[in-house]
Scaffold this active site. Sequence first.
Site, PDB file in Angstrom:
ATOM      1  N   ASP A 212       0.915  -1.146   0.000  1.00 52.87           N
ATOM      2  CA  ASP A 212       0.000   0.000   0.000  1.00 52.87           C
ATOM      3  C   ASP A 212       0.949   1.189   0.000  1.00 52.87           C
ATOM      4  O   ASP A 212       1.558   1.499   1.028  1.00 52.87           O
ATOM      5  CB  ASP A 212      -0.874   0.006   1.262  1.00 52.87           C
ATOM      6  CG  ASP A 212      -1.852   1.161   1.244  1.00 52.87           C
ATOM      7  OD1 ASP A 212      -1.416   2.291   0.896  1.00 52.87           O
ATOM      8  OD2 ASP A 212      -3.021   0.976   1.561  1.00 52.87           O
ATOM      9  N   HIS A 213       1.109   1.821  -1.151  1.00 49.96           N
ATOM     10  CA  HIS A 213       2.241   2.765  -1.248  1.00 49.96           C
ATOM     11  C   HIS A 213       2.091   3.951  -0.295  1.00 49.96           C
ATOM     12  O   HIS A 213       3.074   4.617   0.019  1.00 49.96           O
ATOM     13  CB  HIS A 213       2.493   3.192  -2.698  1.00 49.96           C
ATOM     14  CG  HIS A 213       1.563   4.234  -3.238  1.00 49.96           C
ATOM     15  ND1 HIS A 213       0.352   3.918  -3.796  1.00 49.96           N
ATOM     16  CD2 HIS A 213       1.666   5.577  -3.307  1.00 49.96           C
ATOM     17  CE1 HIS A 213      -0.246   5.032  -4.181  1.00 49.96           C
ATOM     18  NE2 HIS A 213       0.530   6.064  -3.902  1.00 49.96           N
TER      19      HIS A 213
ATOM     20  N   HIS B 173      -5.618   2.938   1.096  1.00 53.25           N
ATOM     21  CA  HIS B 173      -4.888   4.104   1.613  1.00 53.25           C
ATOM     22  C   HIS B 173      -5.620   4.816   2.754  1.00 53.25           C
ATOM     23  O   HIS B 173      -5.021   5.180   3.762  1.00 53.25           O
ATOM     24  CB  HIS B 173      -4.625   5.120   0.499  1.00 53.25           C
ATOM     25  CG  HIS B 173      -4.059   4.532  -0.750  1.00 53.25           C
ATOM     26  ND1 HIS B 173      -3.134   3.512  -0.738  1.00 53.25           N
ATOM     27  CD2 HIS B 173      -4.287   4.806  -2.066  1.00 53.25           C
ATOM     28  CE1 HIS B 173      -2.813   3.204  -1.998  1.00 53.25           C
ATOM     29  NE2 HIS B 173      -3.498   3.969  -2.801  1.00 53.25           N
TER      30      HIS B 173
HETATM   31  O1  LIG Z   1      -3.302   3.835  -5.544  1.00 51.61           O
HETATM   32  C1  LIG Z   1      -3.638   4.837  -6.138  1.00 51.61           C
HETATM   33  O2  LIG Z   1      -3.087   6.013  -5.763  1.00 51.61           O
HETATM   34  C2  LIG Z   1      -3.049   7.109  -6.662  1.00 51.61           C
HETATM   35  C3  LIG Z   1      -2.719   8.341  -5.819  1.00 51.61           C
HETATM   36  O3  LIG Z   1      -1.451   8.173  -5.256  1.00 51.61           O
HETATM   37  P1  LIG Z   1      -0.561   9.434  -4.825  1.00 51.61           P
HETATM   38  O4  LIG Z   1       0.637   8.836  -4.204  1.00 51.61           O
HETATM   39  O5  LIG Z   1      -0.285  10.185  -6.085  1.00 51.61           O
HETATM   40  O6  LIG Z   1      -1.385  10.247  -3.896  1.00 51.61           O
HETATM   41  C4  LIG Z   1      -4.365   7.275  -7.393  1.00 51.61           C
HETATM   42  O7  LIG Z   1      -4.238   8.275  -8.388  1.00 51.61           O
HETATM   43  C5  LIG Z   1      -4.750   5.971  -8.047  1.00 51.61           C
HETATM   44  O8  LIG Z   1      -6.039   6.089  -8.634  1.00 51.61           O
HETATM   45  C6  LIG Z   1      -4.770   4.842  -7.050  1.00 51.61           C
HETATM   46  O9  LIG Z   1      -4.914   3.595  -7.719  1.00 51.61           O
END
Ligand SMILES: O=C1O[C@H](COP(=O)(O)O)[C@@H](O)[C@H](O)[C@H]1O
Length: 518
Positions: free
Chosen positions: A190-191, A253
């Site tokens: 989960d980045h 997230h």
């Molecule tokens: O996992 C996801 O995250 C991105 C947003 O990530 P961020 O690090 O740029 O805040 C999101 O645009 C995407 O739809 C989703 O799959």
Amino acid sequence: MTHNTSFEAVTSTGAVYYLFGATGDLARRKLFPALYSLYKEGKLSNNFAVVGLARRPRSNEQFRSDLYESINEFCRYKADDEELWNAFAQHFVYMSLDINNVDGFRELNTLSCELEERFDIPGNRLFYLALAPSLFGPVSFNLRDGGMLETKGWHRLVIEKPFGYDLPSAQQLNEQLNQVFKEEEIFRIDHYLGKEMVQNIEVIRFANGFFEPLWNNNHIANVQITLSETVGVEERGGYYDKSGALRDMGQNHMLQMLTMIAMEPPSRLHGEDIRDEKVKVLRSLRGYSSSEEVRSNVVRGQYTSGQVGEKELPGYRQEDSVDEQSTTETYFAAKVFVDNFRWAGVPFYIRTGKRLPVKTTEVVVEFKSEAQNVLFAQRQKLAPNLLVIRVNPMEGIYIKINAKKPGSDNEVQPVSMEFCQSCQIGINTPEAYERLIHDAARGDSTYFTRWDEVSHAWAFVDGIAKAWQEDSSDLEFYSAGSWGPEAAVKLLDNDGFHWWPVNGQDEDNVIWITNSGI
Ligand SMILES: O=C1O[C@H](COP(=O)(O)O)[C@@H](O)[C@H](O)[C@H]1O
Ligand SMILES: NC(=O)C1=CN([C@@H]2O[C@H](COP(=O)(O)OP(=O)(O)OC[C@H]3O[C@@H](n4cnc5c(N)ncnc54)[C@H](OP(=O)(O)O)[C@@H]3O)[C@@H](O)[C@H]2O)C=CC1
């Protein structure tokens, strides 16, 4: 494993990294740049190799040239030191492989043994699946059947989200993976958990004496979590139209950030202890008991076309690969309760959406101010104290307090005291993927999601999705570039609260005391 708080110091052990999906978007934009940054900062041991895998043919030279372009476009370091670049690139090879062909995995094993000998790698293998989730099971089976797991070293599987579409599909996927890998060998990405300021929540809360005593329903009025994006669905309309904001951002997230805010202090700073506390929060989430309850606590919206600056942006239904009649939500906001001793009665308001006015991720903790307002009632209504954690793109925290307006008789005005991390460190904080690849290589799973977290999160989200599936009449529309449906404002208004402005755009006349120089 003890959770290693020093990202700087530790070099990972030697391993072969297998990048499945090496010709894809994620590899190009995130994974190659992350590997280069780790290498440049000496966090990859010298005995490593990376094998890029996908179906389309590529020579090693072409692959390295793709790598070079990706780094120069997306990495925070440029590949401008020729000697360093050549040393790095020689560790990369490419092999064309169809996931469904087990013989290809046997060939991959032969190649792996050669690489292990060439780079003196002790049989450690890390498999990174930057692939569609439907391929996670087949890859795992073929890794086993193709002999790829028969080395003496460790084997780790790193998988991208989404982990399933709902609880049953996630369970099915997990059962497939468990036929091959043990839970401690599976690293579910989960980045957001790799982001500096998300990791900092644990430090801000538990390394300071003055937050934790107030961190409960006696002192906190509500918590707001905003993940807003200016982008639309870009090239991912096909995936997104089946997923929607709730599954794409909410299940993972947003709930992960909520757990970091709401969890109890862990008994030790060990990965398993931290994850134990997070899962307790997920277990305490109050599910919605009926469709009516979902409707009164959860708002969903979809963007329509809108004027943003000079540009007229298309509506969601006009995006590529999106159904013209789609009822998929590109926005949702919810009022959530954590039914435990600490948080009883405190609403957590969470919201996320695409095509909103700003890109930002922020957590606002609003403190109660009844007592102070009793005292100051005859003069003026006081603004509540806030703690704001800024995750993205600005990183830092600020607290909003009240102070006497200099020179006035008794006028009180809000003052914001800020620690702006990104102003101090610049844009050079490690990217989430750097942190996570490094952690996986070191076997630290603290910032990866454990199966019980994933399954509880799905159970909560499925309750909402089920109600939505039964009746889509509550889907509201919002113009691209606006803050989403009006109903999201009412959600807080009904409780006597409002969404706090994000990005420091406070509507009050606030004085800033800051290290950012702005
Ligand atoms: O996992 C996801 O995250 C991105 C947003 O990530 P961020 O690090 O740029 O805040 C999101 O645009 C995407 O739809 C989703 O799959
Ligand atoms: N892109 C992003 O920003 C993010 C992506 N993710 C997730 O990461 C995963 C990958 O995403 P992304 O890179 O965007 O996807 P892409 O569609 O860009 O890439 C998919 C990759 O899979 C390979 N592939 C497909 N089928 C096979 C097969 N049968 N055998 C071998 N390789 C195959 C493709 O290569 P080829 O066609 O040559 O075989 C390609 O390299 C997905 O699960 C996505 O949801 C998660 C967060 C963000």
